[in-house]
Scaffold this motif. Structure first.
Motif: not given
Length: 559
Positions: A127, A162, A306
């Motif tokens: 991430a 994020w 992702m």
């Protein structure tokens, strides 16, 4: 970097093309400049590259403001090496190569093994890579802020960063698992420093990151590959070796504008390969391919989404892969499908009954025949697909498996089968095959069988990999088949007709047909040798009779 030496990434940036396009120039054109000695094949002479690019005009639809028709990539390449670009390069942080970055990240990973959940940590690292690629300003905020908070607060700080990725992509992205202890926080901060050292994504005139693939894509896939090795069979369910992906994608040859799907996409590696391939064969201004996928698990779905983001594509990725097995396709059909479903998966008989099976109900113990039929049902009228199965699916004599394979062959939807080398997958030693399917049944009553079992180089004691030449040999052979230029290559590839396939029980095992050809050729050669030996023997018998008569005369004359 020395201005006289350029990497493929430099060439792509200065020529204004995607990185895969520069890689394709090097791979497909034999006159592309050779790498400089002592650079491990990574650096090229800038003057030689510019001279080579002078022969390549920029397509009219890819010209930039101020560039006139007839401008070459060489003109653009030289212009990008000017003073302004040089100053901009000087302001950038030092560039860390993707392989080195992945190795450094893995050292950090080794430091948390004793106290952290490895799955959660690797997902949070991926991430972080995604954040670096998609929202570099948000990433830099995190990298700076994490220095001034206790290590235990790094996880919550990253979740704040994020949220910016979700806003920027206009996608609903689940929060990644983060480590909230001291060791985990220190590890996140260390990974952020490693990623900060890499070249940032390019920005437009307004300071917005260019929406496209970056060096982070290579880091992301390198880390995924290491996870697959570490997790064994669990990792193998969602990771396909890059050389296998390239082979499949080049054989199916998806183009920009086509709808491409992976019904069991794992972490998105196959779809990432589709994006690289399509962009490498399209103008820089072309839109990204329309890709979608379904994963077996929620974790796989998150990692796949992702992965595609770091390759510059917002994609529809779901977590209901098994729902697509045997279901009647509703709505969208796909121009191309590439997939590597787990062939060791077993479905309950209740999951198979009553579903749509054109060629027969598959056995619950071998889900490959369910995937083969499901993939065909999802294709458009002229769609094509590449799918991985265990070798056993190509020759199994199990009643239902044989019946399904025979029906597919007779219907003309199997265009090619490739037997791959063993030990390509880190998670299993089971030998596998590639099936190339075509909805239009355009094989003209013949199927191309390729035995690639002897190809590949050893990457380690337990794992092999297909080289660039191997990938080119397989995909080039199939391309010649599709274009009507194919000629049998003894021991490697044959076009086999229906009569021979029927005589062999509709087996699609390539080595069987290569061996039979060799044996037949040896028998024909041996037959010719026998005939020659018989003629020689007949002559010797005549000669022997003459000698016996001569001896009799001599003995008679001596009495």
């Amino acid at each position: 970097m020395n201005a006289k030496r350029v990497s493929l990434a430099d060439i792509a940036r200065r020529a204004g093309v995607q990185r895969p396009a520069a890689s394709n120039w090097k791979r497909r054109h034999h006159d592309f400049p050779d790498p400089l000695e002592g650079t491990s094949g990574e650096l090229f002479d800038a003057a030689e590259v510019a001279a080579w690019l002078d022969c390549r005009r920029i397509p009219v639809n890819a010209l930039r403001p101020g560039e006139r028709p007839g401008t070459t990539f060489g003109d653009r390449f030289r212009g990008a090496a000017g003073t302004a670009v040089a100053e901009q390069e000087a302001r950038k942080p030092p560039v860390t190569e993707r392989a080195d970055a992945a190795a450094r990240i893995w050292k950090v990973f080794d430091g948390v093994r004793g106290f952290a959940d490895l799955g959660d940590f690797t997902e949070s690292v991926l991430a972080l890579v995604c954040c670096r690629a998609v929202d570099p300003r948000g990433f830099e905020w995190f990298r700076d802020a994490v220095r001034s908070v206790p290590p235990s607060g790094a996880g919550d700080l990253f979740l704040s960063a994020w949220a910016g990725v979700s806003r920027r992509t206009a996608m609903r992205l689940d929060d990644p698992p983060v480590l909230r202890d001291v060791g985990g926080g220190k590890a996140l901060a260390a990974v952020a420093e490693i990623l900060y050292d890499m070249e940032p994504p390019a920005e437009d005139d307004r300071g917005n990151p260019w929406w496209g693939p970056s060096e982070m894509a290579g880091v992301y896939e390198a880390v995924l590959g290491r996870i697959a090795v570490l997790e064994g069979h669990r990792g193998g369910e969602f990771h396909t070796p890059r050389s296998v992906v390239r082979t499949m994608v080049e054989m199916v040859d998806p183009a920009v504008g086509e709808r491409v799907h992976d019904p069991c996409c794992g972490t998105g590696g196959m779809l990432a390969g589709v994006i690289r391939h399509a962009r490498g064969n399209a103008p820089p201004t072309a839109p990204p391919p329309d890709v979608s996928g379904a994963s077996l698990t929620e974790r796989g779905r998150r990692l796949a989404a992702m992965n595609l983001l770091v390759h510059g594509v917002r994609a529809d990725v779901r977590s209901d892969a098994l729902a697509e097995v045997g279901a009647r396709p509703e709505g969208r059909r796909f121009d191309a499908i590439v997939t590597n479903p787990p062939f060791t998966l077993t479905l309950a008989p209740a999951d198979l009954g009553g579903l749509h099976w054109r060629y027969g109900e598959p056995p619950a113990r071998n889900v490959s025949f369910a995937w083969l039929q499901s993939v065909l049902a999802m294709l458009s009228d002229r769609g094509r697909a590449a799918l991985v199965t265990a070798n056993g699916a190509t020759f199994s004599r199990h009643r239902s498996e044989h019946m399904i394979r025979a029906a597919m062959i007779e219907d003309g939807v199997v265009d090619c089968v490739v037997a791959l080398p063993p030990r390509l997958f880190a998670s299993t030693g089971i030998p596998v095959s590639l099936w190339i399917l075509r909805k239009d049944g355009a094989g003209n009553g013949r199927i191309l069988l390729i035995d690639a079992g002897e190809l590949g180089d050893k990457r380690s004691r337990a794992v092999r990999t297909l080289t660039d030449d191997d990938v080119g040999k397989i995909s080039g052979t199939y391309r010649a088949w599709r274009e009507g230029r194919f000629r049998d290559e003894p021991g490697f590839a044959r076009g086999v007709g229906l009569d021979e396939l029927r005589a062999r029980g509709h087996s699609l095992s390539p080595p069987t047909y290569m061996t039979s050809t060799a044996v037949e050729a040896d028998m024909n050669a041996a037959k010719g040798d026998v005939e020659r030996l018989r003629a020689d023997l007949a002559r010797l018998h005549v000669r022997l009779a003459d000698l016996d008569e001569a001896v009799d005369r001599l003995l008679g004359g001596g009495r």
